[in-house]
Write a protein that holds these residues in place. Structure first.
Motif, PDB file in Angstrom:
ATOM      1  N   GLU A  12       0.829  -1.203   0.000  1.00 31.16           N
ATOM      2  CA  GLU A  12       0.000   0.000   0.000  1.00 31.16           C
ATOM      3  C   GLU A  12       0.864   1.254   0.000  1.00 31.16           C
ATOM      4  OE1 GLU A  12      -2.898   0.005   3.073  1.00 31.16           O
ATOM      5  OE2 GLU A  12      -3.948  -1.776   2.329  1.00 31.16           O
ATOM      6  N   GLN A  15       2.292   1.612  -3.525  1.00 30.27           N
ATOM      7  CA  GLN A  15       1.296   2.150  -4.453  1.00 30.27           C
ATOM      8  C   GLN A  15       1.103   3.644  -4.235  1.00 30.27           C
ATOM      9  OE1 GLN A  15      -2.418   0.000  -5.600  1.00 30.27           O
ATOM     10  NE2 GLN A  15      -3.443   1.626  -4.456  1.00 30.27           N
ATOM     11  N   GLU A  16       1.064   4.067  -2.989  1.00 33.76           N
ATOM     12  CA  GLU A  16       0.902   5.494  -2.691  1.00 33.76           C
ATOM     13  C   GLU A  16       2.096   6.294  -3.185  1.00 33.76           C
ATOM     14  OE1 GLU A  16       0.320   8.448   1.186  1.00 33.76           O
ATOM     15  OE2 GLU A  16       0.111   6.260   1.411  1.00 33.76           O
ATOM     16  N   SER A  19       2.118   6.480  -7.040  1.00 41.35           N
ATOM     17  CA  SER A  19       1.054   7.371  -7.509  1.00 41.35           C
ATOM     18  C   SER A  19       1.449   8.830  -7.339  1.00 41.35           C
ATOM     19  CB  SER A  19      -0.245   7.087  -6.748  1.00 41.35           C
ATOM     20  OG  SER A  19      -0.722   5.792  -7.036  1.00 41.35           O
ATOM     21  N   ARG A  26      -2.640   1.855  -9.796  1.00 47.41           N
ATOM     22  CA  ARG A  26      -3.152   0.758  -8.976  1.00 47.41           C
ATOM     23  C   ARG A  26      -2.258  -0.452  -9.175  1.00 47.41           C
ATOM     24  NH1 ARG A  26      -5.705  -3.603 -10.167  1.00 47.41           N
ATOM     25  NH2 ARG A  26      -6.082  -2.923 -12.319  1.00 47.41           N
ATOM     26  N   TYR A  59       0.243  -3.051 -12.996  1.00 47.72           N
ATOM     27  CA  TYR A  59      -0.096  -1.642 -12.762  1.00 47.72           C
ATOM     28  C   TYR A  59      -1.070  -1.166 -13.823  1.00 47.72           C
ATOM     29  CZ  TYR A  59       3.522  -1.060 -16.341  1.00 47.72           C
ATOM     30  OH  TYR A  59       4.264  -1.168 -17.479  1.00 47.72           O
TER      31      TYR A  59
END
Length: 317
Positions: A12, A15-16, A19, A26, A59
């Motif tokens: 997580e 991913q953050e 991004s 994602r 992704y």
């Protein structure tokens, strides 16, 4: 210059981070080994990232807004954008995705470098008239030799420029901008793009006279210390960039940017002649102020023109 480092085993968090560093993304899958390591070095809109993932990661990402080149060192990346499946492996340098389109794919236990820059730079170094956009139309270079050329340009920017940017002092801006222009021009020379389909305008040949050459040289002489491109030179006359290229080829036997390098080399020579080594002047500092990042290449070019090493010129004062 800015730098950052991310090292985590939390999917997580990864991913953050991805991004925020690239584009909303994602990550799919739940691998056993979740370690990811990412480092970034950036100057303005130009950045080079080193990434390593110890697992397979899917992704689905939005538009990057930048030209994004990937150089593979280990593992593979599979581009699945639009339902296709294109595999890239070690030794390849390629365009990840058009800057204004979303993309999707998978990273398979890979180590790679991502190099990103403003897409407007392509227009500034191209032969297209001002205002006419440049688009890259293919992900892979034309041939193995083109792939090596593009990979070498990325490696030079990464290893000789951004990794050593702090050592260039007040020459940092010109060194970085010169290397970025070189990379953008290499992209246009090695990847399929819209400049190759451009229809030549007879007016470019008519405009490529000695007057155009004279005015271009005057502009270069007055602005050699600035971050200038082929587009800037052409706009100062004004003619198209291609007309400027024709004028230099026809009347000077060189290119506009080749002449710019000669002028900058001459300015560095003059500075070395006037400098006092006892006051702390160094060859590397002078070279960087005039846009030369690689000391070996600067010394070779200097010796070819002036017959001695730049250190000899500095030491004879």
């Amino acid at each position: 210059m800015k730098s950052l480092l991310f090292d985590s085993g939390d999917l997580e968090a990864t991913q953050e981070f991805l991004s925020s560093a690239y584009t909303p993304m994602r990550i799919g899958g739940r691998p056993a080994d979740t370690r990811a390591r990412i480092s970034r070095t950036a100057v303005g809109a130009l950045s080079v990232d080193r990434l390593a993932f110890g697992y397979t990661m899917a992704y689905d990402a939005g538009c990057l807004g930048k030209v994004c080149l990937v150089t593979m060192h280990a593992g593979t990346i599979v581009d699945t954008t639009g339902g296709r499946e294109e595999v890239f492996g070690p030794g390849e340098t390629f365009l990840l995705a058009p800057h204004d389109r979303p993309y999707a794919g998978e990273v398979h236990e890979a180590r790679y470098t991502i190099t990103m820059f403003d897409p407007r730079l392509l227009g500034r170094v191209s032969s297209l008239p001002a205002g006419q956009g440049v688009r890259i139309t293919g992900a892979r270079p034309f041939a193995p030799a083109a792939n090596r050329q593009l990979g070498a340009a990325v490696a030079y920017l990464r290893d000789q420029v951004l990794d050593q940017a702090s050592a260039f002092g007040d020459g940092n801006r010109l060194v970085v901008s010169t290397a970025a222009q070189h990379l953008a021009a290499t992209v246009l020379a090695t990847l399929p793009n819209t400049t190759h389909a451009e229809r030549r305008d007879p007016r470019d040949t008519r405009d490529a006279g000695s007057g155009t050459l004279r005015r271009a040289i005057e502009f270069i002489e007055a602005n050699a210390h600035r971050d200038i491109t082929l587009a800037d030179i052409a706009a100062s006359i004004p003619v198209t960039p291609r007309a400027v290229q024709y004028a230099f080829t026809r009347h000077a036997g060189t290119t506009p940017l080749g002449h710019l390098r000669r002028v900058r080399l001459a300015r560095a020579h003059a500075e070395l002649l006037a400098a006092d080594p006892a006051a702390g002047t160094t060859v590397s500092g002078v070279a960087a102020r005039w846009g030369f990042a690689h000391q070996g290449r600067f010394a070779a070019a200097y010796r070819q023109v002036y017959g001695v090493a730049p250190s000899v010129t500095l030491g004879t004062r």
